[in-house]
Design a protein around this motif. Sequence first.
Motif, mmCIF file in Angstrom:
data_model
loop_
_atom_site.group_PDB
_atom_site.id
_atom_site.type_symbol
_atom_site.label_atom_id
_atom_site.label_comp_id
_atom_site.label_asym_id
_atom_site.label_seq_id
_atom_site.Cartn_x
_atom_site.Cartn_y
_atom_site.Cartn_z
ATOM 1 N N ARG A 74 -71.425 13.277 -58.751
ATOM 2 C CA ARG A 74 -70.845 13.695 -60.032
ATOM 3 C C ARG A 74 -70.564 15.189 -60.008
ATOM 4 N NH1 ARG A 74 -75.342 10.201 -62.563
ATOM 5 N NH2 ARG A 74 -76.485 12.020 -61.904
ATOM 6 N N SER A 75 -69.436 15.559 -60.539
ATOM 7 C CA SER A 75 -69.042 16.963 -60.590
ATOM 8 C C SER A 75 -69.975 17.749 -61.497
ATOM 9 C CB SER A 75 -67.606 17.059 -61.119
ATOM 10 O OG SER A 75 -67.301 18.382 -61.463
ATOM 11 N N ASN A 76 -70.248 18.985 -61.109
ATOM 12 C CA ASN A 76 -71.075 19.892 -61.911
ATOM 13 C C ASN A 76 -70.237 20.959 -62.603
ATOM 14 O OD1 ASN A 76 -73.574 18.713 -61.246
ATOM 15 N ND2 ASN A 76 -73.579 19.742 -59.283
ATOM 16 N N ARG A 77 -68.965 20.665 -62.864
ATOM 17 C CA ARG A 77 -68.097 21.649 -63.503
ATOM 18 C C ARG A 77 -68.581 21.966 -64.913
ATOM 19 N NH1 ARG A 77 -62.725 18.879 -61.274
ATOM 20 N NH2 ARG A 77 -62.138 20.477 -59.785
ATOM 21 N N ASP A 78 -68.316 23.219 -65.307
ATOM 22 C CA ASP A 78 -68.661 23.647 -66.656
ATOM 23 C C ASP A 78 -67.645 23.127 -67.659
ATOM 24 O OD1 ASP A 78 -70.888 25.095 -65.849
ATOM 25 O OD2 ASP A 78 -69.736 26.935 -65.552
ATOM 26 N N SER A 79 -68.114 22.895 -68.872
ATOM 27 C CA SER A 79 -67.226 22.543 -69.978
ATOM 28 C C SER A 79 -66.819 23.817 -70.692
ATOM 29 C CB SER A 79 -67.932 21.616 -70.968
ATOM 30 O OG SER A 79 -68.186 20.380 -70.368
ATOM 31 N N LEU A 80 -65.809 23.712 -71.517
ATOM 32 C CA LEU A 80 -65.246 24.828 -72.242
ATOM 33 C C LEU A 80 -65.213 24.455 -73.719
ATOM 34 C CD1 LEU A 80 -63.471 27.472 -72.265
ATOM 35 C CD2 LEU A 80 -61.544 25.987 -71.788
ATOM 36 N N LEU A 81 -65.692 25.321 -74.582
ATOM 37 C CA LEU A 81 -65.651 25.080 -76.017
ATOM 38 C C LEU A 81 -64.528 25.925 -76.604
ATOM 39 C CD1 LEU A 81 -67.194 23.473 -78.174
ATOM 40 C CD2 LEU A 81 -68.582 25.493 -78.563
ATOM 41 N N MET A 82 -63.617 25.279 -77.365
ATOM 42 C CA MET A 82 -62.461 25.977 -77.924
ATOM 43 C C MET A 82 -62.310 25.645 -79.409
ATOM 44 S SD MET A 82 -59.565 25.382 -74.978
ATOM 45 C CE MET A 82 -59.584 23.611 -75.073
ATOM 46 N N ARG A 83 -61.650 26.562 -80.124
ATOM 47 C CA ARG A 83 -61.321 26.351 -81.536
ATOM 48 C C ARG A 83 -59.838 26.663 -81.721
ATOM 49 N NH1 ARG A 83 -64.392 26.240 -85.964
ATOM 50 N NH2 ARG A 83 -66.096 27.375 -85.023
ATOM 51 N N ALA A 84 -59.191 25.855 -82.553
ATOM 52 C CA ALA A 84 -57.787 26.092 -82.884
ATOM 53 C C ALA A 84 -57.714 27.222 -83.913
ATOM 54 C CB ALA A 84 -57.149 24.831 -83.457
ATOM 55 N N GLU A 85 -56.999 28.283 -83.567
ATOM 56 C CA GLU A 85 -56.816 29.429 -84.466
ATOM 57 C C GLU A 85 -55.403 29.953 -84.287
ATOM 58 O OE1 GLU A 85 -59.725 32.448 -83.741
ATOM 59 O OE2 GLU A 85 -61.414 31.091 -84.027
ATOM 60 N N GLY A 86 -54.674 30.072 -85.389
ATOM 61 C CA GLY A 86 -53.341 30.633 -85.318
ATOM 62 C C GLY A 86 -52.392 29.865 -84.426
ATOM 63 N N GLY A 87 -52.591 28.561 -84.327
ATOM 64 C CA GLY A 87 -51.709 27.713 -83.532
ATOM 65 C C GLY A 87 -51.979 27.699 -82.050
ATOM 66 N N VAL A 88 -53.074 28.335 -81.598
ATOM 67 C CA VAL A 88 -53.434 28.297 -80.177
ATOM 68 C C VAL A 88 -54.913 27.949 -80.034
ATOM 69 C CG1 VAL A 88 -51.683 29.972 -79.439
ATOM 70 C CG2 VAL A 88 -53.940 30.776 -80.063
ATOM 71 N N TRP A 89 -55.273 27.504 -78.853
ATOM 72 C CA TRP A 89 -56.665 27.169 -78.559
ATOM 73 C C TRP A 89 -57.338 28.378 -77.923
ATOM 74 C CZ3 TRP A 89 -58.713 22.982 -80.612
ATOM 75 C CH2 TRP A 89 -57.847 21.980 -81.045
ATOM 76 N N LYS A 90 -58.419 28.835 -78.569
ATOM 77 C CA LYS A 90 -59.139 30.024 -78.099
ATOM 78 C C LYS A 90 -60.525 29.640 -77.631
ATOM 79 C CE LYS A 90 -56.734 33.129 -81.245
ATOM 80 N NZ LYS A 90 -56.874 34.158 -82.271
ATOM 81 N N ARG A 91 -60.923 30.257 -76.530
ATOM 82 C CA ARG A 91 -62.265 30.050 -75.989
ATOM 83 C C ARG A 91 -63.303 30.565 -76.986
ATOM 84 N NH1 ARG A 91 -64.702 29.886 -70.701
ATOM 85 N NH2 ARG A 91 -62.628 29.816 -69.798
ATOM 86 N N LEU A 92 -64.348 29.772 -77.197
ATOM 87 C CA LEU A 92 -65.457 30.215 -78.054
ATOM 88 C C LEU A 92 -66.568 30.788 -77.192
ATOM 89 C CD1 LEU A 92 -65.796 27.353 -80.686
ATOM 90 C CD2 LEU A 92 -64.774 29.601 -80.964
#
Length: 141
Positions: A123-141
């Motif tokens: 199984r891959s050990n890749r990290d997940s990314l948490l994002m929030r929609a702001e101003g019409g784009v997805w930004k990293r939290l």
Amino acid sequence: QMDELGIISVPSYQFYAPFLTQSQTDEMRTLFSKNGTVTAWYGFAEEGMTDEQKAFAKRYEARFGMKAISDALYAYDDMMVMSKTISECLKDDELDSACFSEKMLKTDYDGLAGKLTFDAQGRSNRDSLLMRAEGGVWKRL
């Protein structure tokens, strides 16, 4: 529907929200932003990319005429790892599957989407990314 029901202000979690084709419209991006939608994904956010990710996204858009989604980074990294592993495990123009499996499990690759390693079960050990929609784009939290 949340907007029509008057509950758009209740933030929601949308797993695939940023990456469905129908979600790439201005209307849906506005609604995700209005809602404060949060998602967990991988690869990159539209805002918060590394310089290498920005360069990849630029090359991708120039070649294919569309913006790269996070999956493009994973596909690129996966192909780089698989290509290297296949070339190391070719014996007389045939792939040695035992060699391939062994080397894949030992993968330690720093790619565009981050570090790629595998656990003992493959199984891959890749990290997940948490994002929030702001101003019409997805930004990293």
